[in-house]
Design a protein around this motif. Structure first.
Motif, PDB file in Angstrom:
ATOM      1  N   ALA A 124       0.831  -1.210   0.000  1.00 41.08           N
ATOM      2  CA  ALA A 124       0.000   0.000   0.000  1.00 41.08           C
ATOM      3  C   ALA A 124       0.858   1.250   0.000  1.00 41.08           C
ATOM      4  N   CYS A 125       1.879   1.285   0.858  1.00 41.60           N
ATOM      5  CA  CYS A 125       2.725   2.478   0.932  1.00 41.60           C
ATOM      6  C   CYS A 125       3.570   2.640  -0.330  1.00 41.60           C
ATOM      7  N   THR A 126       4.052   1.529  -0.890  1.00 40.11           N
ATOM      8  CA  THR A 126       4.834   1.593  -2.130  1.00 40.11           C
ATOM      9  C   THR A 126       3.984   2.109  -3.281  1.00 40.11           C
ATOM     10  N   VAL A 127       2.802   1.545  -3.450  1.00 40.23           N
ATOM     11  CA  VAL A 127       1.949   1.937  -4.574  1.00 40.23           C
ATOM     12  C   VAL A 127       1.448   3.362  -4.410  1.00 40.23           C
ATOM     13  N   TRP A 128       0.941   3.689  -3.229  1.00 39.88           N
ATOM     14  CA  TRP A 128       0.383   5.039  -3.053  1.00 39.88           C
ATOM     15  C   TRP A 128       1.467   6.110  -3.222  1.00 39.88           C
ATOM     16  N   SER A 129       2.639   5.897  -2.617  1.00 37.27           N
ATOM     17  CA  SER A 129       3.682   6.922  -2.680  1.00 37.27           C
ATOM     18  C   SER A 129       4.261   7.065  -4.074  1.00 37.27           C
ATOM     19  N   ASN A 130       4.390   5.972  -4.802  1.00 37.34           N
ATOM     20  CA  ASN A 130       5.042   6.034  -6.111  1.00 37.34           C
ATOM     21  C   ASN A 130       4.093   6.319  -7.263  1.00 37.34           C
ATOM     22  N   VAL A 131       2.955   5.651  -7.272  1.00 39.55           N
ATOM     23  CA  VAL A 131       2.024   5.835  -8.387  1.00 39.55           C
ATOM     24  C   VAL A 131       1.242   7.135  -8.256  1.00 39.55           C
ATOM     25  N   PHE A 132       0.845   7.476  -7.039  1.00 41.55           N
ATOM     26  CA  PHE A 132      -0.045   8.619  -6.859  1.00 41.55           C
ATOM     27  C   PHE A 132       0.656   9.868  -6.324  1.00 41.55           C
TER      28      PHE A 132
END
Length: 318
Positions: A124-132
């Motif tokens: 969750a933290c990887t996707v939210w921080s990088n994608v969004f």
């Protein structure tokens, strides 16, 4: 307490369940009785001797856990003993207990079993921080996710779809392609049979491969596109066609999460709780669990990950 130690760099067999010292609880820490952890690629790199934990971090692998708060430091007001939580770690998750800065602790989302929640924080933290946060993916744009069947990939596919994006994922088998489609991917590319750069044009690309995919990723970017590189499974060094990048007014970002300061991780964690956890609680995004393995048998879980056959997360449970 007991934890998984890396006895020497090497294969899964170097992981051993040993007695180790109890963690120290500092003023801003939360002590968690661990219910489960999860296996990530970074753990394999650490096992092989290529990715040491940051200074001051426990030497045991494990970047995420779930469990019950057993103790809080003097300055902690956000959590209390008995709370069910999950946490983003810099290391130390393959253990019976772990002390974590409170800023990196998250409540377990409504409706998610405690042990299953161990597979959420890192993805969750990887996707939210990088994608969004970095990639600034917006509703209606196209996201290309490399490694769509991985823990991060399955989460990225679901989250981007839930927030209104067109989602394309790369996978290595027909079976994985079907599973990723069921998670919401609009298109799936088998990288063993097709050239993704010929088939896909994306606004944002989440890349785990690094060097091997750099040229193809630049080709696949739309004008104004954003390439976010979070891994180097395909190598560290490659030639970049700056002319192609300029012509597309595109950007290349390289980011890591593990070594960031606690304050930066805290910003990401709070943003995940505000923006992602409601979607998890609503069932729009769900943790995908491939297997649950006893923590003492972490070597077997690493063999599963090394095989590349899994879809989603492999959990280590107590």
């Amino acid at each position: 307490m007991r934890a998984i130690e890396i006895t020497e760099p090497g294969g899964p067999e170097v992981l051993a369940w040993h007695e180790v010292p109890e963690p120290r609880v500092e003023r801003g820490d939360v002590l968690i009785d661990v219910a489960a952890s999860a296996v990530n690629r970074a753990d394999v790199l650490q096992r092989n001797g290529f990715y040491d934990p940051p200074p001051g971090t426990p030497p045991y692998p494990g970047l995420e856990v779930s469990g019950v708060v057993a103790e809080v430091g003097a300055d902690v007001e956000q959590f209390k003993v008995g709370d069910e939580v999950c946490a983003l770690l810099a290391g130390g998750g393959y253990a019976e207990r772990v002390a974590v800065p409170w800023q990196q602790v998250l409540p377990v989302p409504d409706g998610v079993p405690l042990k299953v929640a161990a597979g959420l924080p890192e993805a969750a933290c990887t996707v939210w921080s990088n994608v969004f946060m970095v990639g600034r993916l917006r509703r209606g744009e196209t996201l290309l996710v490399h490694g769509g069947a991985s823990g991060v990939g399955t989460f990225a596919v679901q989250l981007a779809k839930a927030l209104g994006s067109h989602v394309v994922a790369t996978v290595g088998t027909a079976e994985k392609a079907e599973q990723v489609r069921r998670l919401g991917a609009d298109e799936v590319v088998n990288y063993r049979e097709e050239d993704f750069a010929e088939k896909v044009k994306a606004d944002v690309i989440l890349d785990i491969m690094g060097a091997r995919y750099l040229a193809g990723n630049v080709r696949a970017l739309l004008t104004g596109g954003r390439l976010v590189i979070i891994g180097m499974q395909g190598g560290r060094k490659a030639e970049l066609d700056i002319g192609a990048l300029l012509a597309k007014r595109a950007a290349v970002h390289g980011t890591t999460l593990r070594a960031r300061p606690v304050e930066e991780k805290g910003v990401i964690v709070r943003s995940v709780v505000d923006n992602v956890w409601p979607l998890v609680a609503a069932g729009a995004v769900r943790p995908v669990v491939y297997a649950e393995v006893p923590m003492s048998e972490a070597a077997e879980a690493h063999r599963m990950l090394d095989s590349g056959q899994h879809v989603g997360k492999i959990l280590l449970v107590r």
